[in-house]
Design an enzyme around this catalytic site. Sequence first.
Site, PDB file in Angstrom:
ATOM      1  N   HIS A 231     109.001  44.770  84.986  1.00 36.89           N
ATOM      2  CA  HIS A 231     109.046  44.710  83.519  1.00 36.89           C
ATOM      3  C   HIS A 231     110.129  45.621  82.918  1.00 36.89           C
ATOM      4  CE1 HIS A 231     108.110  45.056  79.326  1.00 36.89           C
ATOM      5  NE2 HIS A 231     107.646  46.277  79.477  1.00 36.89           N
TER       6      HIS A 231
ATOM      7  N   HIS B 223     110.872  53.385  79.830  1.00 45.66           N
ATOM      8  CA  HIS B 223     110.120  53.370  78.568  1.00 45.66           C
ATOM      9  C   HIS B 223     108.607  53.385  78.712  1.00 45.66           C
ATOM     10  CE1 HIS B 223     109.864  48.912  78.989  1.00 45.66           C
ATOM     11  NE2 HIS B 223     108.792  49.040  78.223  1.00 45.66           N
TER      12      HIS B 223
ATOM     13  N   GLU C 246     103.627  56.843  79.310  1.00 45.73           N
ATOM     14  CA  GLU C 246     102.392  56.199  78.880  1.00 45.73           C
ATOM     15  C   GLU C 246     101.509  55.832  80.085  1.00 45.73           C
ATOM     16  OE1 GLU C 246     100.762  54.195  75.216  1.00 45.73           O
ATOM     17  OE2 GLU C 246     101.550  56.116  75.884  1.00 45.73           O
ATOM     18  N   ASP C 247     102.119  55.255  81.104  1.00 47.15           N
ATOM     19  CA  ASP C 247     101.345  54.624  82.184  1.00 47.15           C
ATOM     20  C   ASP C 247     101.325  55.383  83.512  1.00 47.15           C
ATOM     21  OD1 ASP C 247     101.106  52.652  80.320  1.00 47.15           O
ATOM     22  OD2 ASP C 247     102.504  51.265  81.277  1.00 47.15           O
TER      23      ASP C 247
HETATM   24 MN    MN Z   1     106.974  47.880  78.039  1.00 49.56          MN
END
Ligand code: MN
Length: 506
Positions: free
Chosen positions: A45, A69, A73-74
């Site tokens: 992705h 990006h 977050e992940d």
């Molecule tokens: Mn994304």
Amino acid sequence: MPDFFKSIPHNFSAKDRALIEKALEFATIAHKNQKRKSGEPFVMHPISAAIILGQIFPDTATICGTLLHDITEDTNTTDENLKLEFGDEIASLVDGVTKLGKVRLRNSKDEYYVENLRKMFMAVSKDVRVMLIKLADRLHNMRTISALSKDKQLKIATETLEMYAPIAGRLGIGAWKDELEDLSFKIVDPENYRITADLLEERLAARQKSTRQMQKELASILRMEGIKFQEITGRTKRIYSLYKKLQRYDNDISKIFDKVAMRIITKSTADCYSALGIIHKHFNPLPGRVKDFIATPKPNGYESLHTTVFDSEGRTFEVQIRTDLMHETAERGIAAHWFYEEQGKTDKIRRGANWFKELHAWQEEMANNPEEYLEGLKIDFFKDRIFVLTPKGDVKDLPIGASIIDFAFSVHSDLGYQMLGAKINGKMAKITDSLKQGDVVEVLKSKKAATPSRDWLASAKTSNARAHIRKYLAEHDKGLFQRVRELKLQDFSSRLPGLPTFFRKK
Ligand code: MN
């Protein structure tokens, strides 16, 4: 996995290439145990999004930001880790995208929509590159949306159609706007998508031969007359944009002239005008359909000449004429500047939109210092423009210092004429108050006639508002004069000497 560097037509320096390779590796390791809903490794992705981004904006820091990006977050990677590995600039891009990702559209009918749109534009004005990453991220998610549940698809597609596609349009990135619109329209309103797509296909099939013939004719005429051009292509209107236009034209496709357009790419602006003249010499133009977006570009910077002509069998064709640079700008919008800079072609572009002009002037100053140029992109890009919203979330692009008066006239002239007061972000305000980035403005209307007064001119910055106010004042003065005259006559008659008292008005 696509070959990253082969997918981006750009020559990176060895240093830039090494940094991008490092980001590729870093992302691959950080996301190594994650999978997408489709089952493929998650890292596909950010890599795909970075390719989408790089194809219109091959800037190293922004490409690295796109590759990284989703990392904070992940995964376990922190903002601090990113700063250490990639420096403040890239880390701040990732941080911006993470923050923007928390802005969620819940229901377009409620207040969140406007509030979120407002946040979006605040973010754009701070660093436009964050928005470019977010748009590339969204475009890849839309391309691969079929792996998600129907509910999620609808939610994401609605948000895309109402929020991201308009932002891409506002930034002048036609290629992204078109794709985002068609991908999401198909999910949000599958029935109308089908109907419109079928309608378009039917028309196109019927016209395929005549389009090819028109293409040949145009080429031979231009060659014969000695006009240089790079190419002539036939372009088909996009489905969503056709659907929107049909709604404005009673769903009558015969009233839409640009279903198919011939696009002529010339080498210079002068050639655009010569080509237009030659075309009108050989084909009858449809009156009222000649548009000069070179002299008056659209607010997002779009430049082109448009005309609609009849072919020998009486069919209408729209013809769009532009230079290759204008074409690049139409496709890539703000990102095209970077491209021109690289090619050393900045001197050839004429910018229409004010913020483009501003950027261009500034860019020339910075021509010898690309690093400072990118730094300045952060701060100065929207320096002289502000984005202001209506309560329904329509975005108005106004010059800095614009007042509520300018805003009201930019929405509709009637709204300007009948304005009594206004609220900024829910609080009462004076109509002469100036607006700030991201303000939500609600104009309160009088039910009666118009209210403009001469002192409005002092607070009106846009020529649109000023022209409307002047027009009103001129007409109003005329009317006033008429009334005063009648009043005087009346007054006079009542004082005529010698008239009996019973003739006098009481
Ligand atoms: Mn994304």
